[in-house]
Scaffold this motif. Structure first.
Motif, PDB file in Angstrom:
ATOM      1  N   LEU A 183     -14.700   3.992  -4.735  1.00  0.00           N
ATOM      2  CA  LEU A 183     -13.913   2.723  -5.437  1.00  0.00           C
ATOM      3  C   LEU A 183     -14.926   1.998  -6.174  1.00  0.00           C
ATOM      4  O   LEU A 183     -15.783   1.664  -5.869  1.00  0.00           O
ATOM      5  CB  LEU A 183     -13.150   2.223  -4.409  1.00  0.00           C
ATOM      6  N   LEU A 193     -17.235  -2.822  -3.229  1.00  0.00           N
ATOM      7  CA  LEU A 193     -17.071  -4.153  -2.661  1.00  0.00           C
ATOM      8  C   LEU A 193     -16.395  -3.753  -1.754  1.00  0.00           C
ATOM      9  O   LEU A 193     -16.709  -3.905  -0.283  1.00  0.00           O
ATOM     10  CB  LEU A 193     -15.962  -5.112  -3.530  1.00  0.00           C
ATOM     11  N   HIS A 194     -15.437  -2.764  -1.652  1.00  0.00           N
ATOM     12  CA  HIS A 194     -14.675  -1.878  -0.360  1.00  0.00           C
ATOM     13  C   HIS A 194     -15.675  -1.803   0.463  1.00  0.00           C
ATOM     14  O   HIS A 194     -15.845  -1.884   1.819  1.00  0.00           O
ATOM     15  CB  HIS A 194     -13.673  -1.414  -0.045  1.00  0.00           C
ATOM     16  N   ALA A 218     -17.676  -4.454   2.608  1.00  0.00           N
ATOM     17  CA  ALA A 218     -16.963  -4.770   3.279  1.00  0.00           C
ATOM     18  C   ALA A 218     -17.544  -3.990   4.610  1.00  0.00           C
ATOM     19  O   ALA A 218     -16.881  -4.814   5.776  1.00  0.00           O
ATOM     20  CB  ALA A 218     -16.102  -5.328   2.640  1.00  0.00           C
ATOM     21  N   ILE A 253     -12.544   1.636   7.501  1.00  0.00           N
ATOM     22  CA  ILE A 253     -12.103   0.412   7.366  1.00  0.00           C
ATOM     23  C   ILE A 253     -11.847   0.953   5.802  1.00  0.00           C
ATOM     24  O   ILE A 253     -10.968   0.230   4.725  1.00  0.00           O
ATOM     25  CB  ILE A 253     -13.227  -0.482   7.669  1.00  0.00           C
ATOM     26  N   LEU A 309      -9.134  -0.283   3.584  1.00  0.00           N
ATOM     27  CA  LEU A 309      -8.637  -1.240   2.508  1.00  0.00           C
ATOM     28  C   LEU A 309      -8.421  -0.600   1.342  1.00  0.00           C
ATOM     29  O   LEU A 309      -7.229  -0.704   0.437  1.00  0.00           O
ATOM     30  CB  LEU A 309     -10.090  -1.656   1.779  1.00  0.00           C
ATOM     31  N   ARG A 310      -8.656   0.944   0.907  1.00  0.00           N
ATOM     32  CA  ARG A 310      -8.691   1.353  -0.558  1.00  0.00           C
ATOM     33  C   ARG A 310      -6.375   1.686   0.099  1.00  0.00           C
ATOM     34  O   ARG A 310      -6.249   1.545  -0.859  1.00  0.00           O
ATOM     35  CB  ARG A 310      -8.780   3.132   0.396  1.00  0.00           C
ATOM     36  N   VAL A 337      -4.571   0.360   1.501  1.00  0.00           N
ATOM     37  CA  VAL A 337      -3.627  -1.140   1.537  1.00  0.00           C
ATOM     38  C   VAL A 337      -3.176  -1.476   0.373  1.00  0.00           C
ATOM     39  O   VAL A 337      -2.590  -1.729  -0.455  1.00  0.00           O
ATOM     40  CB  VAL A 337      -4.408  -2.143   2.347  1.00  0.00           C
ATOM     41  N   GLY A 338      -5.007  -1.575  -0.337  1.00  0.00           N
ATOM     42  CA  GLY A 338      -4.849  -1.467  -1.811  1.00  0.00           C
ATOM     43  C   GLY A 338      -3.805  -0.515  -2.843  1.00  0.00           C
ATOM     44  O   GLY A 338      -2.903  -1.729  -3.415  1.00  0.00           O
ATOM     45  N   GLU A 339      -4.086   0.427  -2.409  1.00  0.00           N
ATOM     46  CA  GLU A 339      -3.582   1.164  -3.545  1.00  0.00           C
ATOM     47  C   GLU A 339      -1.424   0.878  -3.004  1.00  0.00           C
ATOM     48  O   GLU A 339      -0.689   1.085  -4.266  1.00  0.00           O
ATOM     49  CB  GLU A 339      -3.690   2.959  -3.197  1.00  0.00           C
TER      50      GLU A 339
END
Lengths: 522, 156
Positions: free
Chosen positions: A10, A120-121, A124, A412, A416-417, A419-421
């Motif tokens: 990312l 950032l991902h 986190a 994690i 995050l990836r 869900v973001g996609e």
């Protein structure tokens, strides 16, 4: 290093995230160091080795003696205790605890370096993973004791270093460093064998920082270690009757272990392996004892126990989600070719060895850095459980716990990836029936659970400070019981000095804190 | 690159905020610890009575080593055994301890158990159901010691 598609890259400005990652890691490490430095050198496991060091003439002498101890082969550990004793110039607490705090800092730094925070991902996920690292009960067992040199932390550091070497740019120095890391680890304590597991698992997943030749050298060293230990030195393995171990709902003492399993110990060994595996993945059982039923029988399951099990179980599910999603990509290219009925594999075989090797290389190219982290972590967790067959203890699963935290970070990042996609595509990440807020709530609860567990680490270390200080008051009686009372003036002076250090040591008395905390921090 | 929509930010915040909060707490903790705050948690602020009440053998040994009088009444701060602050002797405080306190150490260093205080100690231990203390007192019971707890000074 190969780059795949599991979502590791990312993008975003690297500098700020990396800097922030170092800052938060340093703060987390500093708090652990602070708690570690408040605990006195403990009476059990530390005092007798220090009295031995006082009687031993040299570091070489200690090394030789550590190689010949019955049931164990730990020459480097003995040498380290001796070296620090001689270098301390009488400042024993500063020497041993300073070394322990330094190891804590090294472990945190290596942990961060392995994760390569550049977005950032990942930052986190790192925050989450740091609380998993420090909150998992196996870390507590690894970090607090001194022995007086904390070999558990050293093995964690060696394993992380091995993974970093495996994922480096490689070269002769990398191979040599891998071999040295393995030698140092197995000469420190038996769980150093995990370094070999890390190097081989990393190589199998395409990490070429340690070359094939390097892997062969380390494997040859492993064979040499086994031959030296069992065929030449005859140090053997720890006996069943050597220490207590948890089984079912309670602790069994050595005599009962011998009575119940002496004739056929393999069932007990299998129980230990499975328990060790489950304790990392689900925080149950603890040191071989199933705490939820044990507490239920006593009338009340502590809130802390529930937090431990729920936070671990959901984190394991997240790692499992990542594994399930990447499973197909991990199948070697030639196997996929066979499965799809394509003739690529057959062609490769017909063309001979170079083409076959190329097919293998293509297979390995599917592993990116996060795949490697998770697969190596799985290998370490399994191997750590297997080598812990003889008895169960939270601290001996320390390396597995640290690698579990690495895998959690990757899991994690994946969540995050993914869900973001899905949101970018306008889809519901969990399907139309499950609102996104549910996932956010679950993750927040789990993340908060790990924070509670991290706070529990410091609470428990504070309790250790209290108990260890109290033990020093009666150290003379303990030494007589152990038949280890010093006979020389120097030995008596050493005990007196350590006792004064411990008793005068500043401590937060746990009774000055709320008694309810004990229910939350298990 | 994956863009950060506001909905995706929820997930990111859910993962990171609790841990970020802990990092802030850690930083505050480190700074205040470096400044010696809060001093009230430091076991070196305990009186001999308090050390006895919380079963801190190490602090009892330290205070006795520094010349503290094992028979002198001193402060028992609020919240340790009772809600309010009070004053009592170390042995009296030991009757309120949850676990085995340093009673033998106190006696070895001159703390008195005699007819003048036996009943108070016994009844204090009874009130707290402190079986360790009761066992200890039973072995040192004076011949004519009264054990009618309705007629002695109540500690708890």
């Amino acid at each position: 290093m190969t780059s795949g598609n599991s979502g590791a890259d990312l993008s975003g400005p690297r500098g700020p995230w990396r800097l922030i990652a170092w800052i938060v890691t340093a703060i987390m490490a500093a708090t652990v160091c602070y708690s570690v430095l408040r605990i006195p050198l403990q009476v059990t496991d530390s005092l007798v080795p220090m009295l031995d060091a006082q009687k031993t003439p040299s570091v070489i002498g200690a090394f030789a003696s550590g190689a010949r101890a019955s049931g164990y082969f730990r020459p480097l550990r003995a040498a380290q205790i001796q070296a620090l004793f001689e270098l301390s110039n009488g400042h024993y607490f500063a020497a041993y605890k300073g070394f322990q705090a330094a190891m804590v800092a090294v472990v945190f730094a290596l942990f961060l370096l392995v994760l390569e925070v550049n977005s950032l991902h990942r930052l986190a996920a790192l925050l989450f993973a740091l609380t998993v690292l420090t909150g998992l009960h196996s870390f507590r067992g690894s970090v607090w004791e001194a022995y007086p040199v904390n070999h558990s932390l050293e093995i964690v550091a060696f394993c992380l270093l091995a993974l970093l070497l495996a994922r480096s740019n490689g070269g002769r120095w990398s191979d040599a460093a891998a071999a040295l890391t393995f030698l140092a680890a197995v000469s420190t304590v038996e769980s150093g064998l995990l370094v070999w597991v890390v190097i081989v698992a990393a190589w199998l997943t395409g990490a070429r920082g340690v070359s094939r030749r390097g892997v062969l050298v380390v494997t040859a060293l492993l064979a040499g270690y086994v031959a030296l230990r069992f065929a030449y030195l005859h140090t053997g393995v720890p006996a069943l009757s050597e220490r207590s171990s948890g089984f079912g709902l309670r602790q069994l003492d050595p005599a009962e272990l011998q009575r119940r399993f002496g004739a056929w110990p393999y069932g007990f060994y299998a129980y230990n392996v499975v328990s060790s595996l489950l304790t990392v993945l689900f925080s149950e059982p603890r040191a071989g004892i199933w705490t939820i039923p044990a507490e239920f029988v006593r009338g009340r399951v502590a809130a802390g126990t529930v937090i431990n099990v729920v936070s671990s179980a959901v984190t394991t599910v997240i790692i499992g989600w990542f594994v399930a999603a990447r499973r197909d990509a991990w199948r070697p290219a030639f196997a996929r070719a066979l499965r799809r009925g394509r003739p690529a594999f057959a062609r490769a075989l017909r063309r001979g060895r170079p083409a076959f090797a190329q097919a293998l290389r293509r297979g390995r190219s599917e592993f990116d850095r996060d795949d490697q982290i998770v697969l190596v972590s799985c290998a370490v967790i399994i191997a750590n459980a297997v080598i812990s067959y003889s008895y169960t203890k939270d601290e001996i699963m320390g390396p597995a716990g640290v690698f579990y935290a690495l895998a959690a970070c990757v899991g994690i990042v994946f969540v995050l990836r993914t869900v973001g996609e899905q949101i970018d595509r306008g889809a519901d990440p969990l399907g139309p029936r499950v609102p996104l807020a549910t996932l956010a709530l679950v993750l927040a609860i789990v993340s908060a659970g790990w924070v509670v567990r991290t706070a529990g680490l410091h609470y428990q270390m504070n309790l250790m400070t209290f108990y260890d200080r109290n033990e020093w008051v009666y150290v003379d009686d303990w030494l007589v019981q152990q038949k280890s009372a010093p006979s020389t003036d120097a030995g008596k002076a050493l005990v007196r000095q350590l006792r004064e250090d411990a008793v005068e040591h500043a401590a937060v008395n746990p009774y000055l804190l709320s008694p309810r905390l004990d229910q939350w921090f298990r | 690159m994956v863009s950060m929509t506001s909905r995706a930010n929820w997930i990111l915040a859910a993962v990171a905020l609790p841990a970020a909060g802990w990092v802030v707490v850690s930083l505050v903790w480190l700074v205040t610890a470096a400044l010696g705050i809060p001093r009230a948690f430091d076991s070196r602020t305990l009186t001999l009575t308090e050390a006895s009440a919380v079963a801190s053998h190490a602090d009892t040994a330290r205070l006795l080593g520094n010349g503290a009088d094992p028979n002198a009444a001193s402060r028992l701060r609020a919240g340790l055994v009772m809600n309010g602050e009070t004053t009592m002797t170390p042995l009296e405080a030991a009757t309120g301890a949850i676990r085995s306190g340093p009673v033998q150490m106190l006696v070895d260093r001159g703390a008195r158990i005699d007819e003048s205080n036996y009943a108070v100690l016994w009844c204090g231990a009874m009130a707290r159901r402190n079986t360790d203390m009761l066992r200890f007192l039973e072995s040192r019971r004076p011949e004519r010691a009264p054990i009618d707890c309705t007629k002695v000074r109540a500690l708890w």
